[in-house]
Design a protein around this motif. Structure first.
Motif, PDB file in Angstrom:
ATOM      1  N   MET A   1     -24.744  -9.225   6.567  1.00 44.04           N
ATOM      2  CA  MET A   1     -24.033  -9.381   7.289  1.00 44.04           C
ATOM      3  C   MET A   1     -23.230  -8.294   7.761  1.00 44.04           C
ATOM      4  SD  MET A   1     -20.192 -11.168   7.162  1.00 44.04           S
ATOM      5  CE  MET A   1     -20.875 -12.941   5.792  1.00 44.04           C
ATOM      6  N   ASN A   2     -23.593  -7.715   9.891  1.00 39.55           N
ATOM      7  CA  ASN A   2     -23.136  -6.669   9.554  1.00 39.55           C
ATOM      8  C   ASN A   2     -21.935  -6.666  11.441  1.00 39.55           C
ATOM      9  OD1 ASN A   2     -24.353  -4.875   8.879  1.00 39.55           O
ATOM     10  ND2 ASN A   2     -25.841  -5.765  10.586  1.00 39.55           N
ATOM     11  N   GLY A   3     -21.172  -5.574  11.074  1.00 44.45           N
ATOM     12  CA  GLY A   3     -19.962  -5.662  12.070  1.00 44.45           C
ATOM     13  C   GLY A   3     -18.342  -6.479  11.670  1.00 44.45           C
ATOM     14  N   THR A   4     -17.770  -6.935  11.512  1.00 39.29           N
ATOM     15  CA  THR A   4     -16.197  -7.037  11.511  1.00 39.29           C
ATOM     16  C   THR A   4     -15.573  -8.597  11.544  1.00 39.29           C
ATOM     17  OG1 THR A   4     -15.574  -5.235  12.915  1.00 39.29           O
ATOM     18  CG2 THR A   4     -14.352  -7.230  11.618  1.00 39.29           C
ATOM     19  N   VAL A   5     -15.881  -9.635  10.150  1.00 37.22           N
ATOM     20  CA  VAL A   5     -15.282 -11.031   9.969  1.00 37.22           C
ATOM     21  C   VAL A   5     -13.928 -11.234  10.008  1.00 37.22           C
ATOM     22  CG1 VAL A   5     -15.293 -12.517   8.369  1.00 37.22           C
ATOM     23  CG2 VAL A   5     -17.331 -10.327   8.333  1.00 37.22           C
ATOM     24  N   SER A   6     -13.476 -12.502  10.894  1.00 35.20           N
ATOM     25  CA  SER A   6     -12.186 -12.394  10.592  1.00 35.20           C
ATOM     26  C   SER A   6     -12.028 -13.564   9.730  1.00 35.20           C
ATOM     27  CB  SER A   6     -12.229 -13.546  12.443  1.00 35.20           C
ATOM     28  OG  SER A   6     -11.339 -12.669  12.740  1.00 35.20           O
ATOM     29  N   ILE A   7     -10.342 -13.308   8.861  1.00 34.53           N
ATOM     30  CA  ILE A   7     -10.168 -13.428   8.090  1.00 34.53           C
ATOM     31  C   ILE A   7      -9.093 -14.954   8.431  1.00 34.53           C
ATOM     32  CG2 ILE A   7      -9.944 -14.173   5.224  1.00 34.53           C
ATOM     33  CD1 ILE A   7     -11.458 -11.729   5.299  1.00 34.53           C
ATOM     34  N   PRO A   8      -8.426 -16.384   8.326  1.00 33.20           N
ATOM     35  CA  PRO A   8      -6.896 -16.039   8.272  1.00 33.20           C
ATOM     36  C   PRO A   8      -6.179 -15.840   7.809  1.00 33.20           C
ATOM     37  CG  PRO A   8      -8.786 -18.091   8.484  1.00 33.20           C
ATOM     38  CD  PRO A   8      -8.984 -16.903   7.829  1.00 33.20           C
ATOM     39  N   ALA A   9      -5.051 -15.144   8.074  1.00 35.19           N
ATOM     40  CA  ALA A   9      -3.907 -14.644   7.596  1.00 35.19           C
ATOM     41  C   ALA A   9      -3.535 -15.217   5.722  1.00 35.19           C
ATOM     42  CB  ALA A   9      -2.903 -14.363   7.676  1.00 35.19           C
ATOM     43  N   ASP A  10      -3.698 -16.646   5.929  1.00 36.61           N
ATOM     44  CA  ASP A  10      -3.275 -17.322   5.077  1.00 36.61           C
ATOM     45  C   ASP A  10      -4.583 -17.478   3.950  1.00 36.61           C
ATOM     46  OD1 ASP A  10      -4.623 -19.155   6.910  1.00 36.61           O
ATOM     47  OD2 ASP A  10      -3.981 -20.687   5.663  1.00 36.61           O
ATOM     48  N   ALA A  11      -5.245 -17.157   4.596  1.00 40.56           N
ATOM     49  CA  ALA A  11      -6.452 -17.042   3.658  1.00 40.56           C
ATOM     50  C   ALA A  11      -6.568 -15.542   3.209  1.00 40.56           C
ATOM     51  CB  ALA A  11      -8.060 -17.338   4.147  1.00 40.56           C
ATOM     52  N   ALA A  12      -6.337 -14.968   3.745  1.00 43.86           N
ATOM     53  CA  ALA A  12      -6.355 -13.174   2.815  1.00 43.86           C
ATOM     54  C   ALA A  12      -5.377 -12.623   1.917  1.00 43.86           C
ATOM     55  CB  ALA A  12      -6.359 -12.144   4.318  1.00 43.86           C
ATOM     56  N   HIS A  13      -4.021 -13.612   2.025  1.00 42.94           N
ATOM     57  CA  HIS A  13      -2.680 -13.421   1.484  1.00 42.94           C
ATOM     58  C   HIS A  13      -3.165 -14.075   0.120  1.00 42.94           C
ATOM     59  CE1 HIS A  13       0.152 -12.003   4.173  1.00 42.94           C
ATOM     60  NE2 HIS A  13      -0.759 -12.207   4.544  1.00 42.94           N
ATOM     61  N   ALA A  14      -3.685 -15.843  -0.102  1.00 47.50           N
ATOM     62  CA  ALA A  14      -4.259 -16.123  -1.150  1.00 47.50           C
ATOM     63  C   ALA A  14      -5.279 -16.042  -1.709  1.00 47.50           C
ATOM     64  CB  ALA A  14      -4.687 -17.193  -0.611  1.00 47.50           C
ATOM     65  N   PHE A  15      -6.075 -15.081  -0.840  1.00 50.24           N
ATOM     66  CA  PHE A  15      -7.192 -14.361  -1.905  1.00 50.24           C
ATOM     67  C   PHE A  15      -6.596 -13.532  -2.146  1.00 50.24           C
ATOM     68  CE2 PHE A  15     -10.030 -10.879  -2.840  1.00 50.24           C
ATOM     69  CZ  PHE A  15     -11.049 -11.931  -3.429  1.00 50.24           C
ATOM     70  N   THR A  16      -5.834 -12.423  -2.030  1.00 52.82           N
ATOM     71  CA  THR A  16      -5.149 -11.104  -3.170  1.00 52.82           C
ATOM     72  C   THR A  16      -3.891 -11.530  -4.010  1.00 52.82           C
ATOM     73  OG1 THR A  16      -3.666 -10.832  -1.102  1.00 52.82           O
ATOM     74  CG2 THR A  16      -5.795  -9.399  -0.878  1.00 52.82           C
ATOM     75  N   ASP A  17      -3.219 -12.634  -3.609  1.00 49.76           N
ATOM     76  CA  ASP A  17      -2.343 -13.096  -4.524  1.00 49.76           C
ATOM     77  C   ASP A  17      -2.932 -13.759  -5.821  1.00 49.76           C
ATOM     78  OD1 ASP A  17       0.235 -12.531  -2.811  1.00 49.76           O
ATOM     79  OD2 ASP A  17       0.135 -14.445  -2.492  1.00 49.76           O
ATOM     80  N   ALA A  18      -4.498 -14.585  -5.616  1.00 47.04           N
ATOM     81  CA  ALA A  18      -5.332 -14.666  -6.616  1.00 47.04           C
ATOM     82  C   ALA A  18      -5.286 -13.704  -7.017  1.00 47.04           C
ATOM     83  CB  ALA A  18      -5.883 -15.859  -6.428  1.00 47.04           C
ATOM     84  N   TRP A  19      -6.007 -12.271  -6.960  1.00 44.07           N
ATOM     85  CA  TRP A  19      -7.214 -11.490  -8.141  1.00 44.07           C
ATOM     86  C   TRP A  19      -6.509 -10.382  -7.868  1.00 44.07           C
ATOM     87  CZ3 TRP A  19     -11.860 -12.905  -9.350  1.00 44.07           C
ATOM     88  CH2 TRP A  19     -12.076 -14.109  -8.931  1.00 44.07           C
ATOM     89  N   CYS A  20      -5.289 -10.255  -7.235  1.00 44.64           N
ATOM     90  CA  CYS A  20      -3.967  -8.987  -7.805  1.00 44.64           C
ATOM     91  C   CYS A  20      -3.106  -9.471  -9.004  1.00 44.64           C
ATOM     92  CB  CYS A  20      -3.296  -8.107  -6.633  1.00 44.64           C
ATOM     93  SG  CYS A  20      -4.621  -7.523  -5.141  1.00 44.64           S
ATOM     94  N   ASP A  42     -14.431  -4.055  -3.141  1.00 43.83           N
ATOM     95  CA  ASP A  42     -14.427  -3.541  -1.281  1.00 43.83           C
ATOM     96  C   ASP A  42     -13.481  -4.781  -0.633  1.00 43.83           C
ATOM     97  OD1 ASP A  42     -16.308  -1.352  -2.014  1.00 43.83           O
ATOM     98  OD2 ASP A  42     -17.869  -2.154  -1.738  1.00 43.83           O
ATOM     99  N   LEU A  43     -13.398  -6.148  -1.129  1.00 47.38           N
ATOM    100  CA  LEU A  43     -13.437  -6.717  -0.679  1.00 47.38           C
ATOM    101  C   LEU A  43     -11.351  -6.546   0.050  1.00 47.38           C
ATOM    102  CD1 LEU A  43     -13.088  -9.888   1.412  1.00 47.38           C
ATOM    103  CD2 LEU A  43     -13.438 -10.217  -0.629  1.00 47.38           C
ATOM    104  N   LEU A  44     -11.177  -6.701  -1.306  1.00 47.63           N
ATOM    105  CA  LEU A  44      -9.335  -6.227  -1.771  1.00 47.63           C
ATOM    106  C   LEU A  44      -9.304  -5.019  -1.213  1.00 47.63           C
ATOM    107  CD1 LEU A  44      -9.000  -6.897  -5.702  1.00 47.63           C
ATOM    108  CD2 LEU A  44      -8.503  -7.733  -3.590  1.00 47.63           C
ATOM    109  N   ARG A  45      -9.835  -4.078  -0.829  1.00 50.08           N
ATOM    110  CA  ARG A  45      -9.586  -2.822  -0.104  1.00 50.08           C
ATOM    111  C   ARG A  45      -9.950  -3.685   1.218  1.00 50.08           C
ATOM    112  NH1 ARG A  45     -12.766  -0.024  -3.622  1.00 50.08           N
ATOM    113  NH2 ARG A  45     -11.905   1.084  -5.124  1.00 50.08           N
ATOM    114  N   ALA A  46     -10.768  -4.254   1.505  1.00 48.62           N
ATOM    115  CA  ALA A  46     -10.371  -4.548   3.239  1.00 48.62           C
ATOM    116  C   ALA A  46      -9.489  -5.144   3.890  1.00 48.62           C
ATOM    117  CB  ALA A  46     -11.540  -5.283   3.230  1.00 48.62           C
ATOM    118  N   LEU A  47      -9.076  -6.053   2.700  1.00 42.91           N
ATOM    119  CA  LEU A  47      -7.425  -6.608   2.831  1.00 42.91           C
ATOM    120  C   LEU A  47      -6.237  -5.936   2.331  1.00 42.91           C
ATOM    121  CD1 LEU A  47      -8.842 -10.016   1.221  1.00 42.91           C
ATOM    122  CD2 LEU A  47      -8.533  -9.755   3.700  1.00 42.91           C
TER     123      LEU A  47
END
Length: 99
Positions: A1-20, A42-47
């Motif tokens: 997968m190349n380029g930039t991916v758009s992640i909805p803010a609520d999904a990004a917040h839910a992911f970091t809340d769960a994994w942090c 890498d994903l956590l840093r990107a978020l």
């Protein structure tokens, strides 16, 4: 997968809340392989969760063995390393006889 991916803010917040989560990190980091923990970090840093990413790498590295990417310990000076895939095992000369 190349380029930039758009992640909805609520999904990004839910992911970091769960994994942090310190307890989750302590319980799971050692069970992940180096590739998996690098991908998660890498994903956590990107978020924007840089500190959590570093904590995942550090917690994982505490259980890595000599020769693995995130190993944090010291290898005894008299030990020779025999690498088998991603797992370290003492070379035959380094094994203690069970007598």
């Amino acid at each position: 997968m190349n380029g930039t991916v758009s992640i909805p803010a609520d999904a990004a917040h839910a992911f970091t809340d769960a994994w942090c989560n310190d307890i989750l990190t302590a319980d799971i980091a050692a069970t992940l392989g180096c590739t998996e923990v690098d991908a998660l970090a890498d994903l956590l840093r990107a978020l924007g969760a840089t500190q959590a990413a570093d904590e995942w790498i550090n917690a994982h590295g505490e259980d890595d063995e000599p020769g693995e990417r995130h190993f944090r310990g010291t290898v005894p000076a008299d030990a020779s390393l025999a690498v088998d895939g991603m797992r370290w095992r003492p070379a035959p000369a380094d094994r203690q006889d069970e007598r």
